[in-house]
Design an enzyme around this catalytic site. Structure first.
Site, PDB file in Angstrom:
ATOM      1  N   ASP A   1       0.885  -1.162   0.000  1.00 12.84           N
ATOM      2  CA  ASP A   1       0.000   0.000   0.000  1.00 12.84           C
ATOM      3  C   ASP A   1       0.926   1.216   0.000  1.00 12.84           C
ATOM      4  OD1 ASP A   1      -1.653   2.102   0.593  1.00 12.84           O
ATOM      5  OD2 ASP A   1      -2.409   1.300   2.487  1.00 12.84           O
TER       6      ASP A   1
ATOM      7  N   LYS B   1       2.730  11.116  -3.525  1.00 13.84           N
ATOM      8  CA  LYS B   1       1.675  10.439  -4.287  1.00 13.84           C
ATOM      9  C   LYS B   1       0.782  11.441  -5.022  1.00 13.84           C
ATOM     10  CE  LYS B   1      -1.861   6.899  -3.423  1.00 13.84           C
ATOM     11  NZ  LYS B   1      -2.350   5.997  -2.366  1.00 13.84           N
TER      12      LYS B   1
ATOM     13  N   GLU C   1      -7.320   0.409  -4.504  1.00  9.28           N
ATOM     14  CA  GLU C   1      -7.334   0.314  -3.034  1.00  9.28           C
ATOM     15  C   GLU C   1      -8.663  -0.232  -2.499  1.00  9.28           C
ATOM     16  OE1 GLU C   1      -6.121   4.278  -2.076  1.00  9.28           O
ATOM     17  OE2 GLU C   1      -4.078   3.898  -2.743  1.00  9.28           O
TER      18      GLU C   1
ATOM     19  N   ASP D   1     -12.927   5.617   2.846  1.00 10.71           N
ATOM     20  CA  ASP D   1     -11.494   5.681   3.172  1.00 10.71           C
ATOM     21  C   ASP D   1     -11.115   7.095   3.617  1.00 10.71           C
ATOM     22  OD1 ASP D   1      -8.737   5.788   3.179  1.00 10.71           O
ATOM     23  OD2 ASP D   1      -8.470   4.684   1.311  1.00 10.71           O
TER      24      ASP D   1
END
Ligand code: AMP
Length: 619
Positions: free
Chosen positions: A24, A87, A187, A211
């Site tokens: 992850d 990211k 994800e 999330d």
């Protein structure tokens, strides 16, 4: 028979692990997991404490690099050398992230172009791919230490909304870290797998994955049918998360205790200390009703009730996004079978309660919300390794397919491991004024330079009407059918000129040769990347030189003598450096030229608009 490799420099025997790991790669934290005795297991640090590795990279003196929690302390002390949230920059051009400039404490290079962003640290320039590779390398070392063996294969997760460029950048980062990325997994798909959803092919469900991490919020609605996870809708807020919970606590304390706001702005270490206390308060209130602590002579207090009042508007915001996602997915509340909680901030009881009320059912939160995505990635990796025979794997392309672009670079259009059949396309343009023909050469393989890959065929798109460089819009489409037949189409969209070719992607190549090509691509990843970065810098430099020459020529009347001379000097310096092989020098020269000409270009543009408004002719 298994082979044993001996590392001559260390004098150790290197065991190769066949384990495929799940990673992850997060905005705030990253982690690695693998299947151990049939259950997914997140790997801890050497002290056996933490599974999370902060996604932070610090560059010290002499390019000494520290990755992870140790790098965190430098965020305040040396922001310009400490890279976080990389990211957010993956696969992005500066234009995509221009409005985020203020958010970064480090230097994101503004070239005002469509090329991918770079980060400047002292006199070195790094791509987000290179920086993400450093985080991946750290995770790779961590699991290798635990297994006592080399790890070469991985599954990496990305947000469901990541586009092709962002997914490709993630793959490239993996390769640069010495990992063969067998699959990029969404994800929310990984989180569902961790809860065992979708593993049984008979399983048909609609799942909402909520999330809420440190800095981002994502809601995804998935439909799972016969082992296929389809994303029906995604929504969210790229700047909403636990950090905002901390921020509202700090604001409340400032107000409540009458603290000096301006002093906190200048005293960075004190404001950081208060922020850390706020985070501690938030975490404490996930299990207790009251938080109390002392910071120097200051007593800090917060009750759960006050905290909940403070964050309610933020949670409401996430629920609005959930509503939008549900509308986009055309799903009624009753159709949602499960709600899965991901991200550290879903530990806050009020979050759980409000989400559960919104969806009208209890939420899945029995797994550690920080680890659930990596655990699911490990399950997916195990399926790919063939350890779970009940699961059908969809056909995938064994090698990437792409075309040659400027400087002999391979531009991947259909990445390896894509589902078959597959269709993908990209737009290109010309690099020379009046260019009439464009060669489209099709290659297969994982190396960055086409000369190291397999050529499948080529054709010429002829008859492009003469236009200035950069004007034609040439769309190249790859259509790969279930039998591995690849059709490549090129069309100039302004004029409609088009041409196509068909080829067999698997013709004349054995599995063994494919394996060899893959291994070579990983072994040469570092040097390939160096060449790619250099070629890209050169291409970009040449474009900038062309436009700079034009700029000086066309705007003689609007520039002072000194401005003209300096622009010419800086352009010449760039021209010189672009002949060499030092990418940092080229990037530096580009940066200097751009910084100097930026205000000039604005002035010239304003003057031209003025002239146009006055109805005068512009020359
Ligand atoms: P992630 O990006 O998923 O790692 O989430 C990290 C976020 O979760 C940070 O904002 C943390 O402060 C927050 N977090 C971690 N543990 C807790 C907890 N026990 N209660 C509330 N928030 C937490």
């Amino acid at each position: 028979m298994a082979k044993i490799a001996i590392n001559l420099s260390k004098g150790t025997i290197e065991k190769d692990s066949n384990i495929i790991v799940g990673i992850d790669l997060g905005t705030t934290n990253s982690l690695v997991a693998y299947m151990k005795d049939g259950t997914p297991h997140a790997v801890k640090d050497e002290n056996g404490k933490n599974t999370l590795v902060a996604s932070i990279i610090h560059f010290g003196q002499k390019e000494e690099v520290v990755v992870g929690n140790e790098a965190k302390q430098f965020l305040v002390q040396q922001p310009e050398n400490t890279i976080y949230s990389i990211k957010r920059l993956m696969g992005k051009s500066f234009k995509d992230v221009a409005d985020l400039e203020q958010y970064f404490g480090y230097k994101v290079i503004d070239e005002d172009t469509d090329s991918l962003v770079k980060i400047r640290v002292d006199d070195k320039f790094y791509t987000p791919i290179e920086l993400s590779a450093k985080i991946l390398s750290q995770l790779k070392s961590r699991i290798e230490a635990e297994l006592g063996a080399t790890v070469r294969k991985a599954v990496i997760t990305v947000p469901a909304y990541f586009n092709d460029a962002q997914r490709q950048a993630t793959r490239d980062a993996g390769k640069l870290a010495g990992l063969d990325v067998l699959r990029i997994v969404n994800e929310p798909t990984a989180a569902s797998l961790a809860y065992g959803i979708g593993i049984d092919p008979e399983d048909t469900q609609i799942v909402a994955v909520y999330d809420l991490g440190g800095g981002t919020f994502d809601i995804s609605i998935l439909q799972i049918q016969q082992g296929i996870f389809e994303v029906l809708a995604t929504n969210g807020d790229t700047f909403l998360g636990g950090d905002d919970f901390d921020r509202v606590i700090v604001d409340y304390w400032i107000d409540h205790y009458g603290l000096d706001k301006s002093l906190l702005k200048t005293d960075k270490s004190r404001s950081q200390a208060i922020r850390l206390e706020a985070e501690q308060a938030k975490k404490t209130l996930s299990t207790k009703d009251k938080f109390q602590s002392k910071l120097g002579d200051l007593s800090l207090e917060l009750t759960r009730e006050t905290f909940e009042q403070l964050i309610r508007p933020l949670i409401d915001k996430t629920l609005k996004a959930c509503k939008n996602a549900r509308t986009d997915a055309k799903i009624e509340p009753a159709q949602i079978d499960q709600v899965i909680m991901v991200g550290g901030s879903t530990r806050v009881p009020l979050v759980q309660q409000m989400v559960s009320d919104f969806f009208g059912k209890s939420v899945n939160n029995s797994l550690n919300p920080d680890e659930v995505v990596a655990l699911g990635a490990a399950i997916q990796a195990d399926i790919l390794a063939g350890n779970n025979k009940d699961i059908l794997l969809i056909d995938i392309t064994p090698l990437s397919l792409g075309i040659e672009t400027m400087g002999g670079l391979m531009d991947v259009i259909i990445p390896r491991n894509s589902k078959v059949p597959s269709k993908a396309g990209r737009q290109y343009t010309t690099s020379v004024d009046g260019q009439k023909n464009l060669k489209v050469a099709v290659f297969q393989g994982e190396r960055d330079l086409v000369k190291d890959n397999r050529k499948l065929g080529e054709f010429i798109l002829a008859g492009i009407p003469p236009m200035a460089a950069g004007m034609p819009k040439i769309e190249i489409q790859f259509i790969l059918d279930a039998d591995g037949i690849l059709k490549v189409k090129a069309k100039e969209l302004r004029s409609g000129v088009e041409q196509s070719i068909q080829m067999r992607s698997t013709y004349g190549i054995s599995e063994e040769e494919m394996g060899k090509m893959l291994l070579e691509s990983i072994q040469h990843a570092e040097e390939d990347m160096a060449v790619r970065v250099l070629m890209e810098a050169k291409n970009e430099a040449n474009n900038i030189i062309l436009s700079s020459d034009k700029f000086v020529e066309q705007n003689k009347a609007l520039l002072s003598e000194e401005e003209r001379t300096t622009t010419i000097e800086l352009t010449n310096a760039l021209r010189e450096s672009a002949k060499g092989t030092d990418k940092d020098l080229i990037n530096k020269a580009m940066d200097e030229l751009n910084t100097y000409t930026h205000p000039l270009a604005h002035r010239v543009m304003d003057a031209n608009i003025q002239t146009a408004l006055q109805g005068k002719k512009i020359d």
